[in-house]
Design an enzyme around this catalytic site. Structure first.
Site, PDB file in Angstrom:
ATOM      1  N   GLY A 171       0.836  -1.206   0.000  1.00  0.00           N
ATOM      2  CA  GLY A 171       0.000   0.000   0.000  1.00  0.00           C
ATOM      3  C   GLY A 171       0.866   1.249   0.000  1.00  0.00           C
ATOM      4  O   GLY A 171       1.899   1.317  -0.657  1.00  0.00           O
ATOM      5  N   GLY A 218      22.090  11.140 -31.650  1.00  0.00           N
ATOM      6  CA  GLY A 218      21.683  11.832 -30.429  1.00  0.00           C
ATOM      7  C   GLY A 218      22.336  11.210 -29.207  1.00  0.00           C
ATOM      8  O   GLY A 218      22.618  11.898 -28.220  1.00  0.00           O
TER       9      GLY A 218
HETATM   10  C1  HXC Z   1      -3.160  -3.544  11.435  1.00  0.00           C
HETATM   11  C2  HXC Z   1      -2.094  -5.464  10.808  1.00  0.00           C
HETATM   12  C3  HXC Z   1      -1.894  -4.952   9.523  1.00  0.00           C
HETATM   13  C4  HXC Z   1      -2.374  -3.644   9.241  1.00  0.00           C
HETATM   14  C5  HXC Z   1      -1.042  -6.914   9.593  1.00  0.00           C
HETATM   15  N1  HXC Z   1      -1.558  -6.684  10.805  1.00  0.00           N
HETATM   16  N2  HXC Z   1      -1.242  -5.877   8.783  1.00  0.00           N
HETATM   17  N3  HXC Z   1      -2.715  -4.773  11.751  1.00  0.00           N
HETATM   18  N4  HXC Z   1      -2.994  -2.980  10.240  1.00  0.00           N
HETATM   19  N5  HXC Z   1      -2.211  -3.069   8.051  1.00  0.00           N
HETATM   20  C6  HXC Z   1      -1.543  -7.549  11.962  1.00  0.00           C
HETATM   21  C7  HXC Z   1      -2.410  -8.781  11.793  1.00  0.00           C
HETATM   22  O1  HXC Z   1      -3.727  -8.472  12.143  1.00  0.00           O
HETATM   23  C8  HXC Z   1      -1.762  -9.744  12.750  1.00  0.00           C
HETATM   24  O2  HXC Z   1      -2.163  -9.380  14.056  1.00  0.00           O
HETATM   25  C9  HXC Z   1      -0.286  -9.404  12.642  1.00  0.00           C
HETATM   26  O3  HXC Z   1      -0.223  -8.094  12.099  1.00  0.00           O
HETATM   27  C10 HXC Z   1       0.468 -10.319  11.709  1.00  0.00           C
HETATM   28  O4  HXC Z   1      -0.269 -10.372  10.477  1.00  0.00           O
HETATM   29  P1  HXC Z   1      -0.564 -11.751   9.749  1.00  0.00           P
HETATM   30  O5  HXC Z   1      -1.579 -11.462   8.715  1.00  0.00           O
HETATM   31  O6  HXC Z   1      -0.885 -12.818  10.752  1.00  0.00           O
HETATM   32  O7  HXC Z   1       0.848 -12.069   9.114  1.00  0.00           O
HETATM   33  P2  HXC Z   1       1.178 -12.758   7.731  1.00  0.00           P
HETATM   34  O8  HXC Z   1       0.348 -13.976   7.535  1.00  0.00           O
HETATM   35  O9  HXC Z   1       2.654 -12.907   7.686  1.00  0.00           O
HETATM   36  O10 HXC Z   1       0.727 -11.718   6.613  1.00  0.00           O
HETATM   37  C11 HXC Z   1       1.360 -10.471   6.510  1.00  0.00           C
HETATM   38  C12 HXC Z   1       0.564  -9.540   5.581  1.00  0.00           C
HETATM   39  C13 HXC Z   1      -0.892  -9.448   6.022  1.00  0.00           C
HETATM   40  C14 HXC Z   1       0.641 -10.102   4.149  1.00  0.00           C
HETATM   41  C15 HXC Z   1       1.265  -8.200   5.585  1.00  0.00           C
HETATM   42  O11 HXC Z   1      -0.908  -9.174   7.425  1.00  0.00           O
HETATM   43  C16 HXC Z   1      -1.654  -8.392   5.288  1.00  0.00           C
HETATM   44  O12 HXC Z   1      -2.077  -8.623   4.166  1.00  0.00           O
HETATM   45  N6  HXC Z   1      -1.819  -7.238   5.935  1.00  0.00           N
HETATM   46  C17 HXC Z   1      -2.510  -6.117   5.312  1.00  0.00           C
HETATM   47  C18 HXC Z   1      -1.676  -5.550   4.169  1.00  0.00           C
HETATM   48  C19 HXC Z   1      -2.331  -4.349   3.549  1.00  0.00           C
HETATM   49  O13 HXC Z   1      -3.329  -4.463   2.850  1.00  0.00           O
HETATM   50  N7  HXC Z   1      -1.788  -3.180   3.837  1.00  0.00           N
HETATM   51  C20 HXC Z   1      -2.223  -1.980   3.230  1.00  0.00           C
HETATM   52  C21 HXC Z   1      -2.962  -1.209   4.274  1.00  0.00           C
HETATM   53  S1  HXC Z   1      -3.590   0.231   3.486  1.00  0.00           S
HETATM   54  P3  HXC Z   1      -2.321 -10.450  15.231  1.00  0.00           P
HETATM   55  O14 HXC Z   1      -2.893  -9.677  16.373  1.00  0.00           O
HETATM   56  O15 HXC Z   1      -3.212 -11.518  14.719  1.00  0.00           O
HETATM   57  O16 HXC Z   1      -0.936 -10.945  15.484  1.00  0.00           O
HETATM   58  C22 HXC Z   1      -2.246   1.201   3.278  1.00  0.00           C
HETATM   59  C23 HXC Z   1      -2.512   2.482   2.582  1.00  0.00           C
HETATM   60  C24 HXC Z   1      -1.661   3.542   3.178  1.00  0.00           C
HETATM   61  O17 HXC Z   1      -1.154   0.915   3.623  1.00  0.00           O
HETATM   62  C25 HXC Z   1      -1.655   4.737   2.290  1.00  0.00           C
HETATM   63  C26 HXC Z   1      -0.705   5.768   2.805  1.00  0.00           C
HETATM   64  C27 HXC Z   1      -0.603   6.880   1.848  1.00  0.00           C
END
Ligand code: HXC
Length: 510
Positions: free
Chosen positions: A166, A400
């Site tokens: 993201g 060029g």
């Molecule tokens: C809050 C998050 C999180 C997030 C992960 N966690 N991403 N918490 N916000 N963005 C937390 C999970 O809930 C989990 O908590 C712990 O971190 C570990 O995550 P897992 O999913 O169990 O780990 P894994 O299987 O290794 O997967 C990792 C991951 C996945 C691929 C990164 O967590 C994921 O897809 N996260 C979201 C990625 C995403 O879409 N990010 C973009 C956000 S929007 P617990 O409590 O269970 O341990 C963005 C826009 C910003 O970033 C724009 C700015 C300009």
């Protein structure tokens, strides 16, 4: 001993807990603390804000206030030089970024700017902390803003050792260099969203893994076998840079004779001008200790860029690579070289161009993709650069591309050519097809006529002496003399200073 402080420090070292740290290690990843230990000279890292916690009391986060809030931030020494750094802790809420986390990163970015010190970001994060809503977006934007204003003032390097998703991608994207581990990935929108919007099915790795960004997109500059390999690349990279734009890069005496001539260079060019040869070999024979750190090694391989030293001074090398697409300039190679040239110029790293270029790549895909605009970036970058600029034409410099690749006319200080240098508007065959179109078509044997005319053209124009007679080439040198000539030229111009008229900024065709 103060028991409360001691307990808090111990709690902090556990990050998201022993179990999460174990999960991290089981994935072949280091913890945030281990990464800092691996990067900095032993015992020199000083952490700031270990007791910061977030202020979010929604979605259960009120029960998940972990000391440090998922990021380590501070300063220490790398090879005896001061560097600021932050390291995401994936064990704490997946390394996700909220406002407190961001404030810690911003604090050290501000300190690094005040002090004039490089900043290293170790990225392992699930992106914006979803529970914190717009505050996490604000936190990201606060960082991006600082990245932009630090650009060209202090070197900024990102190491990606886990997810970087993201908005999280845009801070690394603005930094000067991105180093990825093989298991890391970066993307703006993840596989789920891609599937929903485009119906494409793709996994994390194929969407944004290290090979994608090192070979296809050019987003990343280096790939390491593992985290330790990435940190070695990081340390080596830093060794070429000054701490900030007001300093010169450190001089490192390499104990390689500046007058060393490499006889083998005299036979490096193949007998036919159409045959390729390995420009890496040329670079290796010229630079101190044959030591060259290639940047963007796997992307746009028709141009080679990277850092080396000449007589102990760091230089940035931009070299056409005749082994790939005959070393032609295309969209990606222009982008790659332009960004590299601008980095070197920001940080007082002299430039050396090794030119063997048949021209710009023809074709609709290039024209429609905007080769005019992309080629202009490289022209602009070399032209605006005020660092010492040296050029050696090893073989071809056509059209060029001759102008663009650090020619005398756009401000190069020293231009040399090897005796076989071909400097002309275009290759002999193409030139004759245009200027002798009628003679060739009316000839009884058009192929022979074309060949004869081309040979005559080659003898008359495709040599370095016409350019040398105008002073566009300062000297024609034997290939084996290249190293001593470059080193002596660099010495004679090292203190170069150029003043440009005051302006807000130029308008490079981005
Ligand atoms: C809050 C998050 C999180 C997030 C992960 N966690 N991403 N918490 N916000 N963005 C937390 C999970 O809930 C989990 O908590 C712990 O971190 C570990 O995550 P897992 O999913 O169990 O780990 P894994 O299987 O290794 O997967 C990792 C991951 C996945 C691929 C990164 O967590 C994921 O897809 N996260 C979201 C990625 C995403 O879409 N990010 C973009 C956000 S929007 P617990 O409590 O269970 O341990 C963005 C826009 C910003 O970033 C724009 C700015 C300009």
């Amino acid at each position: 001993m103060n028991f409360e402080l001691d307990k808090k420090r111990k709690d902090h070292l556990l990050g998201g807990g022993k179990e999460k740290q174990e999960q991290q290690r089981n994935k072949g990843k280091l913890t945030a603390f281990e990464r800092i230990d691996a990067i900095f000279d032993s015992g020199t890292f000083v952490e700031l804000d270990p007791f910061v916690v977030h202020e979010c009391n929604e979605f259960g986060l009120e029960n998940k206030k972990i000391l440090g809030d998922g990021v380590l931030a501070g300063y220490g020494m790398i090879d005896g030089r001061l560097v600021y750094s932050f390291s995401h802790d994936f064990t704490v809420l997946g390394g996700s970024l909220g406002l407190a986390f961001s404030s810690k990163v911003c604090k050290i970015m501000d300190l690094a700017m005040k002090q004039g010190t490089p900043i290293i970001g170790i990225n392992d994060s699930g992106g914006a902390r979803i529970q914190e809503g717009v505050r996490s977006l604000a936190g990201y934007a606060d960082i991006f803003h600082r990245n932009v204003h630090a650009s060209g003032v202090i070197p900024q390097i990102s190491v990606i050792v886990g997810p970087c998703a993201g908005g999280a991608v845009y801070s690394p994207a603005i930094t000067d260099f991105i180093i990825m581990t093989k298991s890391a990935y970066m993307f703006v929108t993840g596989p789920e969203v891609v599937k929903e919007v485009t119906e494409e099915k793709v996994n994390f790795n194929d969407l944004g893994g290290a090979s994608v960004h090192n070979e296809k997109s050019g987003v990343a500059h280096f790939v390491g076998e593992d985290e330790h390999d990435c940190f070695m690349i990081l340390r080596k990279l830093l060794s070429f840079f000054p701490s900030n734009n007001l300093e010169n890069p450190p001089r490192i005496e390499m104990e390689d004779d500046p007058n060393r001539q490499d006889q083998e260079l005299n036979s490096v060019l193949p007998s036919s001008p159409h045959k390729p040869y390995d420009m890496h070999e040329v670079i290796s024979k010229i630079v101190d200790n044959h030591d060259f750190l290639e940047v963007h090694k796997y992307w746009a391989k028709n141009i080679t860029v990277g850092f080396a030293r000449l007589g102990g001074n760091a230089v940035g090398i931009v070299a056409n690579n005749p082994q790939v697409l005959a070393g032609v300039l295309d969209i990606d190679s222009c982008d790659k070289a332009a960004r590299f040239v601008r980095f070197c110029d920001c940080f007082n790293i002299p430039l050396v161009a090794l030119v063997d270029v048949p021209g710009f790549l023809p074709g609709t895909s290039q024209e429609w993709g905007g080769i005019i605009r992309h080629g202009a970036k490289l022209l602009y970058a070399f032209s605006e650069a005020t660092v010492p600029k040296l050029t050696v034409i090893t073989r071809k410099a056509y059209g060029g591309a001759y102008c663009v690749l650090n020619s005398k006319h756009i401000g190069a200080d020293y231009n040399f050519a090897w005796p076989g240098g071909e400097i002309a508007v275009m290759g002999p065959e193409s030139a004759c097809n245009i200027i002798f179109k009628k003679e060739i078509s009316e000839s009884q044997d058009p192929d022979k006529k074309r060949n004869d005319l081309a040979e005559d053209y080659r003898i008359r124009f495709s040599n370095p002496y016409i350019a040398a007679s105008h002073g566009y080439i300062d000297d024609v040198i034997e290939p084996r003399e290249t190293r001593p000539r470059l080193i002596s030229s660099l010495k004679s111009i090292y203190k170069k200073r150029v003043q440009r008229p005051l302006r807000k900024h130029g308008n490079i065709p981005v």
